[in-house]
Design an enzyme around this catalytic site. Structure first.
Site, PDB file in Angstrom:
ATOM      1  N   HIS A   1       0.871  -1.159  -0.113  1.00  0.00           N
ATOM      2  CA  HIS A   1      -0.003  -0.002   0.025  1.00  0.00           C
ATOM      3  C   HIS A   1       1.077   1.369   0.186  1.00  0.00           C
ATOM      4  O   HIS A   1       0.206   2.273  -0.321  1.00  0.00           O
ATOM      5  CB  HIS A   1      -0.958   0.130   1.418  1.00  0.00           C
ATOM      6  CG  HIS A   1      -1.921  -0.902   1.105  1.00  0.00           C
ATOM      7  ND1 HIS A   1      -3.203  -0.681   1.006  1.00  0.00           N
ATOM      8  CD2 HIS A   1      -1.939  -2.491   1.261  1.00  0.00           C
ATOM      9  CE1 HIS A   1      -4.016  -2.001   0.964  1.00  0.00           C
ATOM     10  NE2 HIS A   1      -3.157  -2.959   1.129  1.00  0.00           N
TER      11      HIS A   1
ATOM     12  N   ASP B   1       3.731   9.483  -0.606  1.00  0.00           N
ATOM     13  CA  ASP B   1       2.673   8.827  -0.210  1.00  0.00           C
ATOM     14  C   ASP B   1       2.216   7.754  -1.343  1.00  0.00           C
ATOM     15  O   ASP B   1       2.469   7.980  -2.421  1.00  0.00           O
ATOM     16  CB  ASP B   1       1.434   9.700  -0.163  1.00  0.00           C
ATOM     17  CG  ASP B   1       0.589   9.483   1.074  1.00  0.00           C
ATOM     18  OD1 ASP B   1       0.476   8.196   1.329  1.00  0.00           O
ATOM     19  OD2 ASP B   1      -0.115  10.359   1.630  1.00  0.00           O
TER      20      ASP B   1
HETATM   21  P1  ADP Z   1      -2.925   6.963   5.228  1.00  0.00           P
HETATM   22  O1  ADP Z   1      -3.375   5.423   4.946  1.00  0.00           O
HETATM   23  O2  ADP Z   1      -1.313   6.882   5.016  1.00  0.00           O
HETATM   24  O3  ADP Z   1      -3.116   7.177   6.607  1.00  0.00           O
HETATM   25  P2  ADP Z   1      -4.708   7.939   2.946  1.00  0.00           P
HETATM   26  O4  ADP Z   1      -5.101   9.382   2.817  1.00  0.00           O
HETATM   27  O5  ADP Z   1      -4.147   6.926   2.094  1.00  0.00           O
HETATM   28  O6  ADP Z   1      -3.279   8.013   4.442  1.00  0.00           O
HETATM   29  O7  ADP Z   1      -5.999   7.304   3.762  1.00  0.00           O
HETATM   30  C1  ADP Z   1      -6.257   7.819   5.172  1.00  0.00           C
HETATM   31  C2  ADP Z   1      -7.715   7.351   5.544  1.00  0.00           C
HETATM   32  O8  ADP Z   1      -7.810   7.552   6.594  1.00  0.00           O
HETATM   33  C3  ADP Z   1      -8.821   8.212   4.690  1.00  0.00           C
HETATM   34  O9  ADP Z   1      -9.589   7.105   4.316  1.00  0.00           O
HETATM   35  C4  ADP Z   1      -9.139   9.047   5.357  1.00  0.00           C
HETATM   36  O10 ADP Z   1     -10.611   9.307   5.243  1.00  0.00           O
HETATM   37  C5  ADP Z   1      -8.995   8.391   6.987  1.00  0.00           C
HETATM   38  N1  ADP Z   1      -8.643   9.732   7.779  1.00  0.00           N
HETATM   39  C6  ADP Z   1      -7.711  10.341   7.970  1.00  0.00           C
HETATM   40  N2  ADP Z   1      -7.864  11.440   8.672  1.00  0.00           N
HETATM   41  C7  ADP Z   1      -8.884  11.093   9.708  1.00  0.00           C
HETATM   42  C8  ADP Z   1      -9.563  11.516  10.680  1.00  0.00           C
HETATM   43  N3  ADP Z   1      -8.993  12.716  11.240  1.00  0.00           N
HETATM   44  N4  ADP Z   1     -10.790  11.056  11.186  1.00  0.00           N
HETATM   45  C9  ADP Z   1     -11.025   9.979  10.510  1.00  0.00           C
HETATM   46  N5  ADP Z   1     -10.437   9.320   9.503  1.00  0.00           N
HETATM   47  C10 ADP Z   1      -9.447   9.992   8.901  1.00  0.00           C
END
Ligand code: ADP
Length: 492
Positions: free
Chosen positions: A184, A392
């Site tokens: 991922h 990322d």
């Molecule tokens: P990573 O997997 O590195 O954290 P991504 O952007 O690919 O980054 O995915 C993050 C996921 O987590 C997204 O689906 C996003 O909506 C969720 N997310 C990020 N920040 C929050 C938050 N503050 N509260 C709830 N969900 C979150």
């Protein structure tokens, strides 16, 4: 698929468009066993589960699959419980980890060594032989547990950097199943990767999989270059390698979001009282949003500096814009994360102190998670999103933000060129997150952008995201894993 050659994918039609799978009634007949570090067991927190967890669960439901991994609990050695739960057509099997295993495998090798190196951050990687042993030991432990319930025709799909050596551990136990691996997060160029002590031990063990999937072509090519140049692995073509008696293939399967569902969710949740309260509290100011886990790969510190530069260089926006940065803490047990948390809070305080007024706080900085519904409504209420990771694998927030917009009056995505999502979101304002001045100019451009241009850019990205809806991701990967090499439908 926008910039991707059309034949890399099955055209976004999923199972329905594939004659062989359609003949099988839209299901892959073998049982699917998904293995990942954490398992999203359905419980009262399920509503908070990320998009990917929800999608994997619904994919497993359609295929009556099994999901195996760590329970998230740490137990005294010898008292680690293995639990099984059948729910909604899916069997969830979880195991606890002993404290030393958790420290060495998860906090240690996975998050202190592999995470930074795979995100191109050699400066933050900390190697320890003990952590490496813990990592291999837990992969062995997972293989031992899995061995007890695997059937010969199960198709096994292993997820992410925590479990790279799992196929080898299973092969050592005699399992000849089709096993696929999906990374991922990014895969760096071999020039960086080879700084990982004993890299062959970990990276070469990926050759025990039948298929290794990545987010982007850059990641695939980096892996192929590692195998060819560093390990002199023989190959049939640029994506098929010969590993002893087996062939191992490489492919790209960029993760998407549930595009149409997310738009519907945002349309509904923009009316939630929580979202309305936030919007009312802005007092007609424009909102910019950032949503990231607190992680150094997300570039939040530099982003705050770029926002400060924006306020300095474009004074007409002072008092007219509020930047909401939602950043739940993660991995706080690791020193770099705790240090970063303190630094970012200080930087935010500095900007607010310097530019804020009694009636206006430039940056609202919040360290807590929100529900998907709340986030969707907030995305739709924001004129721009700042998504500026330093590196990322994909970045789902960028895609969710675009999916959440009102097509008649959409906001603008400002996106790092170093996110995997940049390949599909070509019509975002793409920025170099290390260039403060350019990010500041991008914020000004986003806020000043005429409606017609906003609509056109939004339409372009949405077309790509609709075609690469996450619904088809699982079946694409499993089809590629189960189709024999040489099959013309194999993504290349
Ligand atoms: P990573 O997997 O590195 O954290 P991504 O952007 O690919 O980054 O995915 C993050 C996921 O987590 C997204 O689906 C996003 O909506 C969720 N997310 C990020 N920040 C929050 C938050 N503050 N509260 C709830 N969900 C979150």
């Amino acid at each position: 698929m926008g910039q991707f050659p059309a034949d890399r994918f099955d055209g976004g039609s999923g199972n329905d468009g594939n004659p062989i799978v359609a003949q099988l009634g839209g299901l892959v007949l073998a049982r699917i066993v998904v293995v990942s570090n954490r398992v999203n067991v359905p419980n009262k927190d399920s509503a908070r589960a990320g998009g990917l967890a929800v999608v994997l669960r619904s994919f497993l439901k359609r295929n009556h699959g099994v999901w195996f991994g760590w329970s998230g609990r740490v137990a005294t050695r010898g008292e680690e419980a293995v639990r099984t739960l059948d729910h909604g057509g899916v069997t969830y099997i979880t195991t606890d980890l002993a404290r030393a295993d958790y420290q060495e495998y998860y906090n240690g090798f996975a998050n202190r060594m592999l995470w930074p190196i795979l995100h191109y951050r050699l400066d933050l990687a900390e190697f320890s032989s003990r952590d490496l042993s813990g990592y291999l030991r837990v992969n062995d432990l997972f293989a031992e547990h899995l061995s007890k319930f695997l059937k010969p025709d199960d198709v096994i799909w292993v997820h992410d950097y925590h479990l790279m050596p799992l196929a080898k551990a299973l092969r050592d136990r005699g399992h000849k199943n089709k096993i696929g691996f999906y990374l991922h997060i990014p895969f760096p160029p071999p020039e960086l990767l080879t700084a990982l002590p004993k890299h062959e031990r970990i990276i070469l063990s990926l050759c025990h999989y039948d298929l290794v999937g990545f987010q982007t072509e850059t990641d695939s090519e980096n892996f192929a270059r590692y195998l060819t140049n560093e390990c002199r692995m023989p190959s049939i073509d640029s994506r098929t390698f010969i590993a002893g008696e087996r062939t191992m293939r490489i492919g790209e399967f960029p993760v998407g979001v549930e595009t149409a569902e997310f738009e519907r969710l945002a349309r509904r949740t923009v009316r939630l009282s929580f979202v309305r309260e936030v919007v009312t509290s802005l007092a007609d100011r424009t909102m910019i949003i950032g949503v990231d886990r607190l992680d150094y790969s997300k570039g939040i510190g530099l982003r705050v500096k770029a926002f400060e530069r924006f306020l300095a260089d474009y004074p007409r926006w002072r008092g007219a814009v509020t930047y909401l940065q939602i950043t739940p803490r993660s991995r706080s047990e690791i020193r770099e994360y705790a240090d970063m948390e303190r630094r970012i809070s200080e930087n935010v305080g500095h900007v607010n102190g310097r530019y804020g007024e009694a009636s206006w706080t430039p940056i609202r900085y919040v360290n807590r998670p929100y529900s998907r519904s709340a986030l969707a409504g907030l995305y739709r209420s924001s004129r721009a999103a700042l998504v500026t990771p330093l590196r990322d694998g994909m970045n789902l927030v960028a895609k969710e933000y675009v999916a959440a917009q009102d097509a008649d009056d959409p906001g603008v995505l400002i996106l790092s060129r170093f996110a995997g999502a940049a390949l599909e979101c070509r019509s975002a304002i793409l920025v170099n997150p290390y260039d403060e001045e350019a990010v500041a100019a991008a914020i000004d451009k986003a806020l000043s952008m005429p409606l017609e241009e906003r609509r056109a850019r939004h339409r372009d990205i949405l077309d790509v995201l609709s075609e690469n809806d996450i619904k088809f991701w699982g079946s694409r990967f499993i089809e590629a894993l189960t189709n024999p090499p040489g099959d013309s439908r194999w993504p290349r």
